[in-house]
Design a protein around this motif. Sequence first.
Motif, PDB file in Angstrom:
ATOM      1  N   ARG A  42      -4.861   2.535   5.267  1.00 21.17           N
ATOM      2  CA  ARG A  42      -5.595   1.263   5.300  1.00 21.17           C
ATOM      3  C   ARG A  42      -6.430   1.171   6.567  1.00 21.17           C
ATOM      4  O   ARG A  42      -6.019   1.591   7.646  1.00 21.17           O
ATOM      5  N   HIS A  45      -4.390   6.036 -10.197  1.00 23.00           N
ATOM      6  CA  HIS A  45      -4.372   7.112  -9.210  1.00 23.00           C
ATOM      7  C   HIS A  45      -4.511   6.477  -7.824  1.00 23.00           C
ATOM      8  O   HIS A  45      -4.636   5.258  -7.710  1.00 23.00           O
ATOM      9  N   GLY A  46      -4.501   7.303  -6.766  1.00 27.22           N
ATOM     10  CA  GLY A  46      -4.574   6.753  -5.408  1.00 27.22           C
ATOM     11  C   GLY A  46      -5.990   6.351  -5.025  1.00 27.22           C
ATOM     12  O   GLY A  46      -6.959   6.906  -5.539  1.00 27.22           O
ATOM     13  N   CYS A  47      -6.080   5.364  -4.108  1.00 26.56           N
ATOM     14  CA  CYS A  47      -7.416   4.998  -3.613  1.00 26.56           C
ATOM     15  C   CYS A  47      -7.770   5.812  -2.382  1.00 26.56           C
ATOM     16  O   CYS A  47      -8.890   5.770  -1.911  1.00 26.56           O
ATOM     17  N   HIS A  48      -6.785   6.536  -1.832  1.00 31.32           N
ATOM     18  CA  HIS A  48      -7.087   7.424  -0.706  1.00 31.32           C
ATOM     19  C   HIS A  48      -6.116   8.606  -0.748  1.00 31.32           C
ATOM     20  O   HIS A  48      -5.071   8.538  -1.395  1.00 31.32           O
ATOM     21  N   CYS A  99      -1.813   8.605  -0.793  1.00 33.47           N
ATOM     22  CA  CYS A  99      -1.074   7.452  -1.311  1.00 33.47           C
ATOM     23  C   CYS A  99      -0.164   7.930  -2.430  1.00 33.47           C
ATOM     24  O   CYS A  99      -0.611   8.611  -3.352  1.00 33.47           O
ATOM     25  N   ILE A 157       1.914   5.655  -4.076  1.00 36.02           N
ATOM     26  CA  ILE A 157       2.156   4.552  -5.017  1.00 36.02           C
ATOM     27  C   ILE A 157       1.117   4.624  -6.133  1.00 36.02           C
ATOM     28  O   ILE A 157       1.430   4.519  -7.305  1.00 36.02           O
ATOM     29  N   CYS A 212      -1.806   2.792  -7.210  1.00 33.88           N
ATOM     30  CA  CYS A 212      -1.981   1.659  -8.124  1.00 33.88           C
ATOM     31  C   CYS A 212      -3.435   1.493  -8.542  1.00 33.88           C
ATOM     32  O   CYS A 212      -3.768   0.597  -9.301  1.00 33.88           O
ATOM     33  N   SER A 213      -4.320   2.339  -8.006  1.00 27.86           N
ATOM     34  CA  SER A 213      -5.743   2.200  -8.302  1.00 27.86           C
ATOM     35  C   SER A 213      -6.056   2.834  -9.657  1.00 27.86           C
ATOM     36  O   SER A 213      -5.266   3.611 -10.179  1.00 27.86           O
ATOM     37  N   CYS A 236      -0.222   0.631   3.416  1.00 21.93           N
ATOM     38  CA  CYS A 236      -0.626  -0.354   2.414  1.00 21.93           C
ATOM     39  C   CYS A 236       0.471  -1.412   2.315  1.00 21.93           C
ATOM     40  O   CYS A 236       1.672  -1.092   2.328  1.00 21.93           O
ATOM     41  N   PHE A 262       1.674  -2.886  -0.029  1.00 23.17           N
ATOM     42  CA  PHE A 262       2.583  -2.783  -1.173  1.00 23.17           C
ATOM     43  C   PHE A 262       3.890  -2.080  -0.832  1.00 23.17           C
ATOM     44  O   PHE A 262       4.855  -2.167  -1.570  1.00 23.17           O
TER      45      PHE A 262
HETATM   46  S1  SF4 Z   1      -0.841   1.402  -3.252  1.00 27.10           S
HETATM   47 FE1  SF4 Z   1      -2.303   0.652  -1.729  1.00 27.10          FE
HETATM   48  S2  SF4 Z   1      -3.143   2.517  -0.808  1.00 27.10           S
HETATM   49 FE2  SF4 Z   1      -2.172   3.118  -2.762  1.00 27.10          FE
HETATM   50  S3  SF4 Z   1      -3.758   3.058  -4.338  1.00 27.10           S
HETATM   51 FE3  SF4 Z   1      -2.772   1.053  -4.307  1.00 27.10          FE
HETATM   52  S4  SF4 Z   1      -4.049  -0.183  -2.884  1.00 27.10           S
HETATM   53 FE4  SF4 Z   1      -4.530   1.982  -2.507  1.00 27.10          FE
END
Ligand code: SF4
Length: 580
Positions: free
Chosen positions: A72, A296-299, A302, A304, A306-307, A490, A492
């Motif tokens: 982040r 999939h991941g936003c970066h 990641c 988790i 959630c993107s 993140c 979350f």
């Molecule tokens: S959990 Fe957070 S860092 Fe991972 S994809 Fe979701 S928003 Fe992005």
Amino acid sequence: MDKILRIDMGAEGGPKVTGAPVGEYAGLGGRALTSALVSKEVPPLCHPLGVDNKLVIAPGLLSGTAAATSGRLSVGCKSPLTGGIKEANAGGQPSQMLARLGYAAIVLEGKPKDDTLYKVLINKDGVKISPADDLKMLGNYDTVEKLKGEYGDKIGVISIGPAGEMKMAAASIACTDMELRPTRHAGRGGVGAVMGSKGVKAIVLDDTGTKMRSPKDPEAFKDANRRWVDGLRKHAVTGQGLPAYGTNVLTNVINEAGGYPTHNFMWGRFEGCSKISGETQAELENQRGGEGSATHGCHRGCIIRCSGTFYDKDGHYLTKQPEYETVWAHGGNCGIDDLDSIALLDRLDDDFGLDTIEMGATIAVAMEAGLAKFGDAEAAVSLLKEVGKGSPLGRILGNGAAVTGKVFGVERVPVVKGQSMPAYDPRAVQGIGVTYATSTMGADHTAGYAVATNILGVGGKVDPLKPQGQAELSRNLQITTAAIDSTGMCLFIAFAIMDQPETFQALIDTINAFHGLKLTADDVTALGKSVLKNEREFNTKAGFTSEHDRLPAFFKDESLAPHNIVFNVPDKDLDSVFNW
Ligand code: SF4
């Protein structure tokens, strides 16, 4: 991450770059750094778009490392929307890249003497600033395409759209995701307008030739990170719910709880809810994009993930998977139950560079004023396009719900400190009402996500409909959140660390092993408190009093169906949140 890059945009002869050691800000990252720097260096009474405001862009303490989900990016300044201190954070690639390039922060200072627009390139060889008038008034998508053509596809981009250039108080700052699309936004508080006031259209990051940051104790770091990953994977929210459906998994849950603000916070349930839920959205995405395409991941890094990706009816990319708050803001809050329209509104927000929460709330206020009918998706799209064009009406809307309500004489305007409330009605989720009222940021669910304990049963249980225990819940969450926002993690991750003490310990161990520290849980709490203290002091000097830590009157006067309840946490409880 041992230096701060300062760029004086108002220097004689053009922007001037200085790099200096982190100095007094050593040991701080993310929100801790942005809020410390803003509270020390920005005069609280300055004009947010003036020469004395500073825009601080800082990766977290663990960004650029192998620690999972640590990418982040915090953006801080005095907010043009609230008039107080602001930290908004975003996912995407830039945080990891900036950290690998060795910067604890970029600080944009001063103000250009003319209206030349600039772009900033940062790579392993240094910093180059050049005019970017060819990017003027381009949307974020076209901006990134042009920059890709010039610098290749290994870059990350931090940019503003036309809303930021027009210095609208709802303007966001976009960060590119793993597919090099400008979909992850530091959305809240008008940070994009401050970047626009500094004359910077885009910051291009190229970390080619740099290495991942290495820990002080590699073995301990590896072990702690493994426990950290295991903890995130085993929790039901971070390991199953978010990866399967993204944040929109919440639509059915919050609607069922009677806390889903509908038609500008008129009711707590939305009859079109099942048409826009996370489950429906995931099914649609899998149908259009292929099975497994939902999240999939936003970066990078990641776990988790959630993107996701939203495809149009022909199977072409339209936008990223809209988040729960976006689906609510442009959906139920405006009476719209069509995912394609909501996704189009999300795409336009991202392209113009606008906060989706602020814009959804603003359009709902405009609907209440009679500018359009609730449920009219075409009218909502037209209103948003006015913002992108910068017409007189668009400029009113682009300055958010509070301004729009004032201009059109609407009394029911759901804002605190000028910032719109997100997707949880404070009458049905009283704990989040305490956070909205008292947060240093204005109404902001991420500042202390009491929904977790009120509704999801994470970190214990506090009855969402009763005032008892809400102030204490919000206080503890605001402290923890301020600390998490400083790590680059993140938010979350909070679900897992609130329920699993061993996962919280794994996070502390990860920080300690990386930085060679011996922090305890008490130290993490102390960090969170010190961040909030800086922010509260800034806001007090900017003119905020306890009278600003209140919800608008209609939340106390109008009862909300289906629970038929008003917000009933007493003022004395609100005033006790920062007494520790
Ligand atoms: S959990 Fe957070 S860092 Fe991972 S994809 Fe979701 S928003 Fe992005």
